[in-house]
Motif scaffolding. Structure first.
Motif, PDB file in Angstrom:
ATOM      1  N   LEU A 154       0.830  -1.211   0.000  1.00 16.00           N
ATOM      2  CA  LEU A 154       0.000   0.000   0.000  1.00 16.00           C
ATOM      3  C   LEU A 154       0.863   1.260   0.000  1.00 16.00           C
ATOM      4  O   LEU A 154       0.591   2.228   0.708  1.00 16.00           O
ATOM      5  CB  LEU A 154      -0.950  -0.003   1.202  1.00 16.00           C
ATOM      6  CG  LEU A 154      -1.947  -1.168   1.268  1.00 16.00           C
ATOM      7  CD1 LEU A 154      -2.786  -1.080   2.531  1.00 16.00           C
ATOM      8  CD2 LEU A 154      -2.839  -1.182   0.028  1.00 16.00           C
ATOM      9  N   GLY A 155       1.938   1.206  -0.784  1.00 10.96           N
ATOM     10  CA  GLY A 155       2.775   2.380  -0.976  1.00 10.96           C
ATOM     11  C   GLY A 155       3.807   2.645   0.096  1.00 10.96           C
ATOM     12  O   GLY A 155       4.489   3.672   0.063  1.00 10.96           O
ATOM     13  N   THR A 156       3.957   1.719   1.058  1.00 10.70           N
ATOM     14  CA  THR A 156       4.924   1.906   2.141  1.00 10.70           C
ATOM     15  C   THR A 156       5.746   0.642   2.328  1.00 10.70           C
ATOM     16  O   THR A 156       5.220  -0.467   2.250  1.00 10.70           O
ATOM     17  CB  THR A 156       4.204   2.243   3.463  1.00 10.70           C
ATOM     18  OG1 THR A 156       3.316   3.337   3.259  1.00 10.70           O
ATOM     19  CG2 THR A 156       5.206   2.619   4.542  1.00 10.70           C
ATOM     20  N   LEU A 157       7.042   0.812   2.581  1.00 10.98           N
ATOM     21  CA  LEU A 157       7.934  -0.326   2.785  1.00 10.98           C
ATOM     22  C   LEU A 157       7.728  -0.908   4.178  1.00 10.98           C
ATOM     23  O   LEU A 157       7.756  -0.183   5.178  1.00 10.98           O
ATOM     24  CB  LEU A 157       9.392   0.115   2.623  1.00 10.98           C
ATOM     25  CG  LEU A 157      10.463  -0.987   2.684  1.00 10.98           C
ATOM     26  CD1 LEU A 157      10.332  -1.927   1.495  1.00 10.98           C
ATOM     27  CD2 LEU A 157      11.858  -0.365   2.736  1.00 10.98           C
ATOM     28  N   THR A 158       7.514  -2.219   4.242  1.00 13.75           N
ATOM     29  CA  THR A 158       7.371  -2.870   5.543  1.00 13.75           C
ATOM     30  C   THR A 158       8.723  -2.931   6.247  1.00 13.75           C
ATOM     31  O   THR A 158       9.781  -2.913   5.617  1.00 13.75           O
ATOM     32  CB  THR A 158       6.825  -4.299   5.392  1.00 13.75           C
ATOM     33  OG1 THR A 158       7.748  -5.081   4.616  1.00 13.75           O
ATOM     34  CG2 THR A 158       5.472  -4.295   4.712  1.00 13.75           C
TER      35      THR A 158
END
Length: 232
Positions: free
Chosen positions: A155-159
């Motif tokens: 969702l557009g963010t690095l885990t």
């Protein structure tokens, strides 16, 4: 002395502060007969009703339980919601789940009426470990486990980096330090896997062990001491 409504509800053991904010924002909290607003301050002279339940003014004795949540049970604080933790266990006390575990997943949930402890476990800034056992629909490739471990765009963010270990042909365990919505399922889907079963087996030092599905047990004094020491 007046205090913010979300803190008041947490101190009275109804829910965590963040759960209280969600209830207030959705119009499910009334103070003296009027729908409450975020940031409202209250004290023991006020009559507070949440989801149709009157909040007791006396601070409760603190309770800490481990619950093995079955698949199909939702982590809602609404005692009247169908298949909620509260309705499933017929809880008499205002116990609430610490954090979320989606309806299709099973495993460890901590239940408590200690709002301060819940906040420290679940707030994103603390990065506490949670461990899961994941079964998927086909053999797991080790290169995919490395991708999960290093971090993925969800969702557009690095885990954040994770600890991942294969322990069967179609099963692996993963330790996360964040709690994004459906994170493991989204990671698996992005890599071409369908999650068949997802069980949380540990939160920080609290382990599920062999507790049967649908059952609860109290935290031991040793578990509680270690948990609180870690949260200091």
């Amino acid at each position: 002395m007046q205090t913010r409504l979300n803190k008041y509800l947490a101190e009275r053991g109804f829910c965590s502060r963040r759960q209280a904010d969600a209830l207030i924002a959705s119009g499910k909290v009334k103070v003296n007969g009027a729908v409450a607003t975020l940031g409202l301050k209250v004290d023991d002279r006020d009559d507070i009703v949440v989801l149709g339940q009157e909040i007791e003014k006396k601070r409760p004795q603190l309770i800490y339980l481990v619950f093995h949540k079955p698949v199909g049970i939702i982590t809602s604080v609404d005692a009247f919601a169908k298949d909620s933790v509260r309705s499933f266990l017929r809880l008499q006390n205002h116990l609430f789940p610490v954090g979320r575990l989606d309806v299709a997943s099973s495993g460890l949930l901590i239940l408590t009426n200690d709002g301060a402890l819940s906040e420290k476990i679940t707030h994103p800034r603390y990065h506490h470990e949670k461990e899961y056992l994941v079964s998927v629909d086909k053999p797991v490739r080790r290169e995919d486990l490395r991708v999960m471990a290093e971090g993925m765009m969800i969702l557009g963010t690095l885990t954040k980096k994770a600890q991942v270990k294969k322990n069967a042909d179609q099963r692996f365990q993963i330790i996360l330090t964040e709690g994004r919505n459906r994170q493991i399922r989204r990671m698996c889907e992005q890599l071409g896997y369908e999650v068949k079963a997802l069980k949380r087996t540990r939160v920080m030092n609290i382990e599920l062990g062999d507790l049967p599905s649908g059952h609860t047990r109290p935290l031991t004094q040793k578990e509680l001491r270690e948990l609180k020491r870690t949260l200091e």
